[in-house]
Design an enzyme around this catalytic site. Structure first.
Site, PDB file in Angstrom:
ATOM      1  N   SER A 143       0.867  -1.194   0.000  1.00  0.00           N
ATOM      2  CA  SER A 143       0.000   0.000   0.000  1.00  0.00           C
ATOM      3  C   SER A 143       0.890   1.225   0.000  1.00  0.00           C
ATOM      4  O   SER A 143       2.003   1.185   0.553  1.00  0.00           O
ATOM      5  CB  SER A 143      -0.864   0.004   1.266  1.00  0.00           C
ATOM      6  OG  SER A 143      -1.531   1.244   1.412  1.00  0.00           O
ATOM      7  N   TYR A 156      -1.017  -0.953  10.469  1.00  0.00           N
ATOM      8  CA  TYR A 156      -1.144  -1.438   9.079  1.00  0.00           C
ATOM      9  C   TYR A 156      -0.030  -0.844   8.212  1.00  0.00           C
ATOM     10  O   TYR A 156       0.617  -1.555   7.438  1.00  0.00           O
ATOM     11  CB  TYR A 156      -2.525  -1.033   8.579  1.00  0.00           C
ATOM     12  CG  TYR A 156      -2.801  -1.200   7.108  1.00  0.00           C
ATOM     13  CD1 TYR A 156      -3.290  -2.403   6.598  1.00  0.00           C
ATOM     14  CD2 TYR A 156      -2.633  -0.131   6.212  1.00  0.00           C
ATOM     15  CE1 TYR A 156      -3.586  -2.551   5.247  1.00  0.00           C
ATOM     16  CE2 TYR A 156      -2.919  -0.267   4.868  1.00  0.00           C
ATOM     17  CZ  TYR A 156      -3.396  -1.473   4.388  1.00  0.00           C
ATOM     18  OH  TYR A 156      -3.687  -1.614   3.046  1.00  0.00           O
TER      19      TYR A 156
END
Ligand SMILES: NC(=O)c1ccc[n+]([C@@H]2O[C@H](COP(=O)([O-])OP(=O)(O)OC[C@H]3O[C@@H](n4cnc5c(N)ncnc54)[C@H](O)[C@@H]3O)[C@@H](O)[C@H]2O)c1
Length: 256
Positions: A143, A156
């Site tokens: 990401s 995350y």
């Protein structure tokens, strides 16, 4: 793309969103796809759609946080498809937005188990055979959060950053075994995970609008935006690329 016909690929989290789009695209390239997901219903839907379009896919129930279950699932897929796995796409992921100071140990363990230990388990289980066969392609879906950080996604972001560094280090170790590892970093993308993240209704739309304002190309991503790059990285056309991190996010982040 060159060199994909007749290959086999495992795509984790292929029962939904970005993983489903990647699995579908790889199947159109003549690849037999292992649809690995903890959600058997979603995995079954992906397989049915691939088969309806004339492709080949197998649904494999698998919780990527459990190493023993992962090794069993990989062995089952390789037995059913009749060959060692050629391509691994580490796509499954999960998060829920929360300020770091409001999170607790149980939450950190869940986020790291899925987003960090999961790709590690899958890679160890699949890359061992790839190294022996002196052939393999691994693509991680990380990401942009792992490159620039994302408010409300601190743990995350750390897992995705770890995935990026892990891929670079392992790319060095496995290069002489002809196993390449590259990482794709999506930006905000319209998937079920995004809906859970921003919510629906007026408030959800406001958050989406503010995301769009930050994207030079003027929209958030669609699941299909990543599948072509993944197919390329899995193909012979990318034979001389390894250890690379590529953002696909409408210009949201630009890296030199
Ligand atoms: N949607 C976004 O905005 C966005 C942005 C950047 C990166 N990503 C990354 O893209 C990837 C796919 O995200 P998505 O938006 O398509 O999500 P999604 O929620 O639509 O799909 C994720 C899939 O992973 C599966 N999964 C979750 N935990 C699992 C486990 N323990 N074992 C096996 N399968 C498991 C889920 O069942 C689901 O089918 C993730 O790695 C995510 O972090 C998404």
């Amino acid at each position: 793309m060159r060199g994909l016909q007749g290959k086999t690929a495992i795509v984790t989290g292929a029962g939904s969103g970005i993983g489903r789009a990647i699995a579908t695209r790889l199947a159109t390239e003549g690849i037999t796809v292992g649809v690995f997901d903890i959600n058997a219903t979603g995995a079954g839907e992906t397989v049915a759609a691939i088969e309806a379009a004339g492709g080949k896919a197998l649904s494999v129930g698998c919780d990527i946080t459990d190493y023993a279950a992962v090794t069993e699932a990989v062995a089952a897929f390789e037995a059913q498809s009749g060959k060692g796995c050629d391509i691994l796409v580490n796509n499954a992921g999960w998060d829920t937005p929360m300020p770091f100071l409001k999170t607790d140990e149980a939450f950190w363990k869940k986020v790291t188990a899925i987003n960090w230990m999961g790709p590690l388990h899958m890679t160890h289980a699949v890359a061992t055979g790839m190294a022996q066969r002196k052939s393999g392609r691994i693509v991680n879906i990380a990401s942009d959060a792992g490159r620039v950080g994302s408010t409300g996604e601190v743990v995350y972001s750390g897992c995705k950053g770890a995935t990026i560094a892990f891929a670079k280090a392992l790319a060095r170790e496995l290069a002489r075994a002809n196993v390449t590892i590259n990482t794709v970093c999506p930006g905000p993308t319209e998937t079920p995970a995004m809906e859970a993240f921003v919510g629906t209704g007026e408030q959800g739309q406001k958050i989406r609008d503010s995301m769009v304002r930050g994207v030079p190309l003027g929209r958030i991503g669609a699941p299909d935006d990543y599948a072509g790059l993944v197919a390329f990285l899995a193909s012979d056309d990318a034979a001389f690329m390894t250890g690379q991190t590529i953002s696909v996010s409408g210009g949201l982040t630009m890296h030199g």
